[in-house]
Design a protein around this motif. Structure first.
Motif, PDB file in Angstrom:
ATOM      1  N   THR A 296      -2.464   6.576  -4.068  1.00 37.50           N
ATOM      2  CA  THR A 296      -2.546   6.814  -2.626  1.00 37.50           C
ATOM      3  C   THR A 296      -2.523   5.496  -1.855  1.00 37.50           C
ATOM      4  OG1 THR A 296      -3.856   8.810  -3.022  1.00 37.50           O
ATOM      5  CG2 THR A 296      -3.897   7.906  -0.792  1.00 37.50           C
ATOM      6  N   LEU A 297      -3.265   4.510  -2.333  1.00 32.39           N
ATOM      7  CA  LEU A 297      -3.247   3.188  -1.683  1.00 32.39           C
ATOM      8  C   LEU A 297      -1.842   2.582  -1.746  1.00 32.39           C
ATOM      9  CD1 LEU A 297      -6.629   1.686  -2.961  1.00 32.39           C
ATOM     10  CD2 LEU A 297      -6.112   2.568  -0.682  1.00 32.39           C
ATOM     11  N   ALA A 298      -1.169   2.769  -2.879  1.00 34.68           N
ATOM     12  CA  ALA A 298       0.208   2.280  -2.986  1.00 34.68           C
ATOM     13  C   ALA A 298       1.107   2.990  -1.978  1.00 34.68           C
ATOM     14  CB  ALA A 298       0.729   2.484  -4.407  1.00 34.68           C
ATOM     15  N   GLY A 299       0.869   4.294  -1.786  1.00 31.43           N
ATOM     16  CA  GLY A 299       1.663   5.040  -0.807  1.00 31.43           C
ATOM     17  C   GLY A 299       1.465   4.525   0.607  1.00 31.43           C
ATOM     18  N   TRP A 300       0.198   4.224   0.994  1.00 33.09           N
ATOM     19  CA  TRP A 300      -0.045   3.662   2.326  1.00 33.09           C
ATOM     20  C   TRP A 300       0.606   2.289   2.468  1.00 33.09           C
ATOM     21  CZ3 TRP A 300      -1.062   6.674   6.047  1.00 33.09           C
ATOM     22  CH2 TRP A 300      -1.917   7.759   5.921  1.00 33.09           C
ATOM     23  N   THR A 301       0.626   1.530   1.382  1.00 34.46           N
ATOM     24  CA  THR A 301       1.285   0.216   1.424  1.00 34.46           C
ATOM     25  C   THR A 301       2.779   0.369   1.680  1.00 34.46           C
ATOM     26  OG1 THR A 301      -0.360  -0.675  -0.116  1.00 34.46           O
ATOM     27  CG2 THR A 301       1.677  -1.923   0.148  1.00 34.46           C
ATOM     28  N   VAL A 302       3.408   1.273   0.936  1.00 39.24           N
ATOM     29  CA  VAL A 302       4.847   1.506   1.109  1.00 39.24           C
ATOM     30  C   VAL A 302       5.137   2.052   2.509  1.00 39.24           C
ATOM     31  CG1 VAL A 302       6.805   2.884   0.286  1.00 39.24           C
ATOM     32  CG2 VAL A 302       5.235   1.828  -1.355  1.00 39.24           C
ATOM     33  N   PHE A 303       4.264   2.923   2.994  1.00 40.34           N
ATOM     34  CA  PHE A 303       4.433   3.480   4.336  1.00 40.34           C
ATOM     35  C   PHE A 303       4.426   2.365   5.379  1.00 40.34           C
ATOM     36  CE2 PHE A 303       2.375   5.887   7.990  1.00 40.34           C
ATOM     37  CZ  PHE A 303       3.526   6.562   8.350  1.00 40.34           C
ATOM     38  N   GLY A 304       3.453   1.449   5.280  1.00 40.48           N
ATOM     39  CA  GLY A 304       3.380   0.342   6.229  1.00 40.48           C
ATOM     40  C   GLY A 304       4.568  -0.588   6.127  1.00 40.48           C
ATOM     41  N   ALA A 305       4.995  -0.895   4.896  1.00 37.91           N
ATOM     42  CA  ALA A 305       6.142  -1.789   4.712  1.00 37.91           C
ATOM     43  C   ALA A 305       7.408  -1.182   5.302  1.00 37.91           C
ATOM     44  CB  ALA A 305       6.328  -2.089   3.225  1.00 37.91           C
ATOM     45  N   GLY A 306       7.582   0.124   5.108  1.00 33.07           N
ATOM     46  CA  GLY A 306       8.775   0.772   5.648  1.00 33.07           C
ATOM     47  C   GLY A 306       8.792   0.817   7.165  1.00 33.07           C
ATOM     48  N   LEU A 307       7.644   1.132   7.773  1.00 27.99           N
ATOM     49  CA  LEU A 307       7.582   1.223   9.237  1.00 27.99           C
ATOM     50  C   LEU A 307       7.661  -0.135   9.924  1.00 27.99           C
ATOM     51  CD1 LEU A 307       4.825   3.862  10.144  1.00 27.99           C
ATOM     52  CD2 LEU A 307       7.291   4.060  10.455  1.00 27.99           C
TER      53      LEU A 307
END
Length: 401
Positions: A296-307
């Motif tokens: 889940t933390l990795a998902g939030w990281t990817v979400f932030g990097a993409g946005l």
């Protein structure tokens, strides 16, 4: 490269850091102000809407003023207003004075937001390459500095008005020192161009950019408001671990914005929006479906990097669309985008009465995919400039400094 352009870029960095710092100082003092005024969380939530309303009003007022008088004048005035207003919540003694203080702070923040972005567009035009994302990254760095400094000063148990007053003084000092380095208006006919500009209807492309900003900034708002709560409620994470959800997102956003300009310069802003929004969607899908805290933390990281690089591309495109109406166009995009940030809690919260919080994340996922599919709106288009009379090349060069 001209020295004045480099110095103007540094001054723009200073104002972005200042804006992030001022708002960050208010955020870290929210619990102390709430306690001293003696209001509930529910009342504070309603009062924070006044902060948003003031910001939206400030954006709409400042955009045309930046076109009329030039960002060189409007940016320092807006920064001084925002800096002075940050002390007001610390002085509030009841719900009415706090409401008025938040309205004033929001207005100052909205003014500075649009003014500094309009100047950033001018700097980017001078560089002839993408530089907008880096400015937005330094806004985040200002917020980080406020969090660190605020945590320290709060440990001294001083009255909020004292520490917010120091923040206001620092803001005014930065405003005065950075103002002379701001660029002069690109066209000596900016004042005359303003009159016919305000009678012209806003191009549909600007409203389309504004709609994309609303959707993408709503996605950012979802991370701001719900990331830690989701980790705590859905996966039973301890409070300290849950806080890492927003921390990983914010860190990825900052780092991504520091890198996004190079990607945009090489592959184009449309690619940044298409790939970034798609990556963000995949990251949030991971968050919604993950049964494990590390994933889940990795998902939030990817979400932030993409946005990270998406919204700056929209601001840049709005400012470059019409050189004589850059401020007004940025105000429209920023204004609707800010409404998206405010709409996040209002939309996601009620949805949780019917479906789990993780399921509600598929709404911002859909917005990300819509933004990715709409990336062609950022393909290069000739900007509009309307000088009334031709100018010699030497004069054009002089006014672009």
């Amino acid at each position: 490269m001209q020295r004045s352009l480099r110095v103007g870029r540094l001054a723009t960095f200073a104002y972005f850091v200042l804006n992030g710092f001022i708002i960050g100082m208010w955020v870290v003092h929210i619990p102390a102000v709430e306690h001293r005024v003696g209001i509930t969380h529910a009342v504070l939530g309603w009062l924070l809407l006044l902060l948003g309303a003031g910001a939206f009003a400030g954006m709409q007022v400042t955009g045309p003023l930046a076109d009329r008088f030039g960002a060189r004048i409007v940016v320092p005035v807006s920064a001084a207003l925002c800096s002075a207003a940050v002390v007001l919540p610390g002085l509030a003694s009841n719900v009415w004075t706090l409401g008025a203080a938040l309205l004033a702070l929001g207005f100052g923040n909205g003014c500075l937001d649009v003014a500094m972005n309009a100047h950033a567009v001018q700097v980017e035009h001078g560089y002839q390459r993408p530089v907008m994302s880096a400015f937005h990254a330094t806004y985040s760095l200002g917020g980080v500095a406020a969090a660190l400094i605020g945590a320290r000063t709060l440990s001294w148990d001083r009255h909020p008005a004292a520490t917010l007053g120091v923040a206001a003084a620092v803001g005014l000092a930065v405003t005065i020192l950075a103002a002379p380095a701001l660029l002069r208006p690109e066209s000596p006919h900016a004042a005359e161009a303003f009159v016919p500009e305000i009678r012209r209807s806003t191009p549909r492309r600007i409203w389309f950019l504004a709609g994309l900003a609303l959707m993408l900034m709503l996605c950012e708002g979802v991370a701001n408001d719900w990331s830690a709560l989701h980790l705590r409620d859905a996966l039973a994470a301890p409070a300290a671990t849950a806080a890492l959800a927003y921390g990983t997102f914010a860190t990825a956003m900052t780092v991504g914005r520091l890198l996004a300009d190079r990607v945009a310069a090489r592959f184009g802003p449309a690619t940044v929006l298409r790939c970034g929004a798609s990556v963000a969607a995949l990251g949030l899908i991971t968050v919604a479906l993950s049964p494990w805290i590390p994933l889940t933390l990795a998902g939030w990281t990817v979400f932030g990097a993409g946005l990270s690089g998406c919204v700056p591309q929209l601001f840049s495109a709005a400012g470059q669309a019409d050189r004589n109406a850059a401020g007004a166009n940025v105000a429209r995009v920023a204004g609707l985008g800010y409404l998206g940030v405010l709409a996040g809690p209002a939309i996601i919260g009620p949805m949780t009465h019917f479906v789990p919080l993780g399921v509600t994340f598929f709404l911002p996922v859909a917005f990300c995919f819509i933004a990715a599919a709409s990336s062609s709106v950022l393909r290069a288009q000739p900007s509009v400039t309307e000088p009334r009379t031709p100018l010699p090349m030497a004069s054009l060069q002089r006014h672009s400094r």
